[in-house]
Design a protein around this motif. Structure first.
Motif, short mmCIF file in Angstrom:
data_model
loop_
_atom_site.label_atom_id
_atom_site.label_comp_id
_atom_site.label_asym_id
_atom_site.label_seq_id
_atom_site.Cartn_x
_atom_site.Cartn_y
_atom_site.Cartn_z
N ASP A 193 0.76 -2.59 0.96
CA ASP A 193 0.42 -2.14 -0.20
C ASP A 193 1.49 -3.43 -0.63
OD1 ASP A 193 3.07 -0.87 -0.66
OD2 ASP A 193 1.82 0.98 -0.90
N GLY A 194 1.85 -3.69 -2.29
CA GLY A 194 2.65 -4.36 -2.66
C GLY A 194 4.27 -4.05 -2.30
N ASP A 195 4.78 -2.84 -2.25
CA ASP A 195 5.58 -2.25 -1.87
C ASP A 195 6.40 -2.33 -0.52
OD1 ASP A 195 6.68 -1.27 -4.14
OD2 ASP A 195 5.53 0.46 -4.03
N GLY A 196 5.58 -2.83 0.27
CA GLY A 196 5.78 -2.96 1.82
C GLY A 196 5.29 -2.32 2.43
N ASN A 197 4.59 -0.55 2.16
CA ASN A 197 4.42 0.32 2.83
C ASN A 197 3.36 0.08 4.00
OD1 ASN A 197 6.87 1.60 1.84
ND2 ASN A 197 5.60 1.71 0.11
N PRO A 198 2.66 0.45 4.54
CA PRO A 198 1.30 0.34 5.51
C PRO A 198 0.46 1.03 4.64
CG PRO A 198 3.55 1.31 7.21
CD PRO A 198 3.58 0.81 6.03
N ILE A 199 -0.66 0.17 4.95
CA ILE A 199 -1.72 1.43 4.10
C ILE A 199 -2.96 1.07 5.59
CG2 ILE A 199 -4.35 0.71 2.95
CD1 ILE A 199 -2.66 -1.76 1.60
N TRP A 200 -2.01 3.14 6.01
CA TRP A 200 -3.53 3.46 6.81
C TRP A 200 -5.10 3.46 6.27
CZ3 TRP A 200 -0.57 3.52 11.30
CH2 TRP A 200 0.83 4.05 11.22
N LEU A 201 -5.29 3.14 7.64
CA LEU A 201 -7.22 3.10 8.09
C LEU A 201 -7.41 4.51 8.99
CD1 LEU A 201 -7.35 -0.35 7.55
CD2 LEU A 201 -7.76 1.63 5.68
N ASP A 202 -8.22 5.08 8.46
CA ASP A 202 -9.40 5.35 9.95
C ASP A 202 -10.07 4.49 10.63
OD1 ASP A 202 -8.50 7.56 8.34
OD2 ASP A 202 -10.44 8.61 7.62
#
Length: 174
Positions: A151-160
């Protein structure tokens, strides 16, 4: 490898133009672990794939137009992993199903595969419906187990993810 309407072959470096048609399409790569490709990226990727045994160019038999690619790589325990990406202009015509059937048949017969697996996000209904058309069974729904983007803050976008599989003795033989 030849099917009723398709030719599955190794990639050539000059395939980059047709690859660019679909790998530069944000809708096509929406669920892939990479962003859209530039022309430069496709030139490089076509060269890489031309040296890889894991990627197959899917071409129309009628005019040799490259319309997508299949991925089939050997893992542990005689398990092979299937993947696919197709040009959006050719969606809905059964080409991915036809190519996947041919490739799965090939690894079961010629490579003595024990099992073929495939993964996708539950959001990619077209993909998991294809796996089900192939007779693969959904073996798991993994919660927030992978990420490819931040995301914009560098956090992973977790997916199923779903995992599908089929065993060699379950695959219909001609």
């Amino acid at each position: 490898m030849v099917t009723e309407r398709l030719i599955l072959r190794r990639f050539f470096p000059e395939d980059w133009r047709d690859m660019y048609e679909y790998l530069s399409d944000s809708e096509v790569v929406r669920y892939e672990p990479y962003e859209v490709f530039s022309e430069k990226d496709c030139k490089k990727e076509a060269r890489v794939r031309s040296r890889s045994g894991d990627f197959w160019a899917v071409c129309l038999k009628s005019d040799d137009k490259l319309i997508g690619n299949m991925y089939m790589a050997k893992g542990d325990f005689d398990t092979w992993e299937l993947g696919y990406v197709f040009n959006r202009a050719y969606h809905g015509h059964g080409y991915a199903t036809e190519a996947a059937r041919a490739l799965i048949s090939y690894v079961f017969a010629a490579k003595q595969a024990h099992r073929v697996i495939a993964h996708c996000t539950p959001l990619n209904e077209r993909s998991w419906r294809l796996m089900e058309r192939l007779g693969m069974r959904r073996e798991s729904h993994n919660l927030k187990n992978v990420w490819f983007k931040r995301d914009g803050d560098g956090n992973p976008i977790w997916l199923d993810s779903y995992e599908y599989a089929i065993l060699s003795h379950e695959w219909p033989t001609p």
